[in-house]
Design an enzyme around this catalytic site. Structure first.
Site, PDB file in Angstrom:
ATOM      1  CG  ASP A   8       5.262  -8.227  -3.215  1.00 25.80           C
ATOM      2  OD1 ASP A   8       4.899  -7.707  -2.126  1.00 25.80           O
ATOM      3  OD2 ASP A   8       4.558  -8.180  -4.246  1.00 25.80           O
ATOM      4  CG  HIS A 238      -2.920  -1.703  -0.552  1.00 26.50           C
ATOM      5  ND1 HIS A 238      -4.279  -1.640  -0.750  1.00 26.50           N
ATOM      6  CD2 HIS A 238      -2.363  -0.959  -1.557  1.00 26.50           C
ATOM      7  CE1 HIS A 238      -4.530  -0.899  -1.823  1.00 26.50           C
ATOM      8  NE2 HIS A 238      -3.396  -0.464  -2.318  1.00 26.50           N
TER       9      HIS A 238
HETATM   10  C1  BDR Z   1      -0.956  -5.119  -3.011  1.00 27.03           C
HETATM   11  O1  BDR Z   1      -0.244  -5.183  -4.241  1.00 27.03           O
HETATM   12  C2  BDR Z   1       1.062  -4.663  -4.083  1.00 27.03           C
HETATM   13  O2  BDR Z   1       1.314  -3.719  -5.074  1.00 27.03           O
HETATM   14  C3  BDR Z   1       1.116  -4.042  -2.715  1.00 27.03           C
HETATM   15  O3  BDR Z   1       2.390  -4.213  -2.130  1.00 27.03           O
HETATM   16  C4  BDR Z   1       0.051  -4.755  -1.940  1.00 27.03           C
HETATM   17  O4  BDR Z   1       0.553  -5.939  -1.348  1.00 27.03           O
HETATM   18  C5  BDR Z   1      -2.097  -4.121  -3.147  1.00 27.03           C
HETATM   19  O5  BDR Z   1      -2.993  -4.542  -4.118  1.00 27.03           O
HETATM   20 CA    CA Z   2       2.955  -6.332  -1.085  1.00 23.54          CA
END
Ligand code: BDR
Ligand code: CA
Length: 303
Positions: A8, A238
């Site tokens: 996303d 992340h």
């Molecule tokens: C996850 O949530 C999204 O905001 C980031 O892209 C990542 O996949 C981190 O908690």
């Molecule tokens: Ca993500």
């Protein structure tokens, strides 16, 4: 390694996609998109734009626009920006989506590359749960599922209890953990240790003016969010951490446990140990120094 990234994009997704493209050991056979940081049409547009910038001809198959069970959803514009890519006000529409919807694309690719395909899911797990519902052989056909999501021994990030990707569709995530997919969870227990600081992004912009320059630009918004909300001087990678768990699993330490996802109450979206469920490898340790150094080096060789 044949990989599909379910995504996303999203600032850290964009970095993860660039990393996967840069690593010779990863053969990126496609992206599937889902709502999450953005609406799904924004996710697909951003994915196509990013692949074009990277010079990749991998297809983009568009997936779920909303969570299971009419669960409410709002894009995380305050984290990733109004269009998902920092302060960019407009993102060009480049090319078209693959004709198959994401879940069908995943089912088809898992069948074609039986036992070999790795899905790295760095967004809400709706497309993965849809693929499981579509094909009873999907779990058997897929080589491995590596997800960025969840938290076992640490607090959440979107609520005190829940990590954002799981929180955005707790029912779909629970269906994934109830399945026989061979799953590795790369959650906040490890991803919060993978911080890049402004100097890292500036160095990237210097060594890879187009792609690194773009990452430097979109990261400003993301860095600002982490400074304001968590008083951090850097931002966690992340989603890139999940890619590195695919390419370099030895840099991670795991606990093995079944998992369920809380579907109501204050802790909705929390990932909880449940020994009655099939085992998941949960990453609880990371060699962050090695991971960040590989990330920076791979990105610095882009154009
Ligand atoms: C996850 O949530 C999204 O905001 C980031 O892209 C990542 O996949 C981190 O908690
Ligand atoms: Ca993500």
């Amino acid at each position: 390694m044949k990989m599909i990234i379910d995504t996303d994009p999203g600032v850290d997704d964009a970095i993860a996609i660039a990393l996967a493209h840069a690593l010779p050991e990863i053969n990126l056979i496609g992206l599937t998109t889902v709502f999450g940081n953005t609406r799904v049409d924004q996710s697909s547009r951003n994915a196509r734009f990013l692949l074009d910038m990277l010079g990749s001809d991998a297809p983009v198959a568009e997936g779920a626009a909303k969570p299971w069970n009419d669960y409410p959803f709002e894009p995380s514009a305050w984290v990733h920006g109004p269009e998902g890519l920092g302060d960019l006000a407009e993102v060009p529409q480049i090319g078209k989506n693959h004709p198959l919807p994401a879940a069908e694309f995943l089912v088809e690719m898992a069948r074609q590359h039986k036992g070999e395909l790795v899905i790295c899911a760095i967004a809400p797990l709706t497309n993965i749960a849809d693929a499981l519902a579509l094909d009873p052989e999907f779990a058997d056909n897929l080589g491995k599922l590596v997800i960025m999501g969840g938290n076992l021994h640490c607090p959440g990030n979107i609520t005190e209890y829940a990590e954002a990707n799981i929180y955005h569709d707790p029912n779909a995530a629970d269906a994934v953990f109830a399945s026989n997919l061979k799953t590795v969870m790369v959650g906040l227990d490890v991803t919060l240790q993978t911080l890049l600081v402004p100097e890292d992004f500036a160095a990237l912009a210097a060594s890879a003016p187009t792609t690194g320059g773009f990452i430097n630009r979109i990261s400003e918004f993301y860095l600002k969010f982490y400074k304001e909300v968590a008083n951090l001087d850097g931002c966690p990678m992340h989603d890139a951490a999940a890619i590195l768990a695919c390419s370099d699993p030895d840099w991670f330490g795991h606990e093995t446990t079944g998992l369920k996802v809380s579907s109501d109450g204050d802790n909705i979206g929390a990932t909880l140990a449940d020994t009655s469920r099939p085992n998941v490898q949960v990453a609880t340790k990371i060699d962050a120094k090695a991971a960040l150094s590989k990330l920076k080096s791979a990105l610095s060789h882009l154009h």
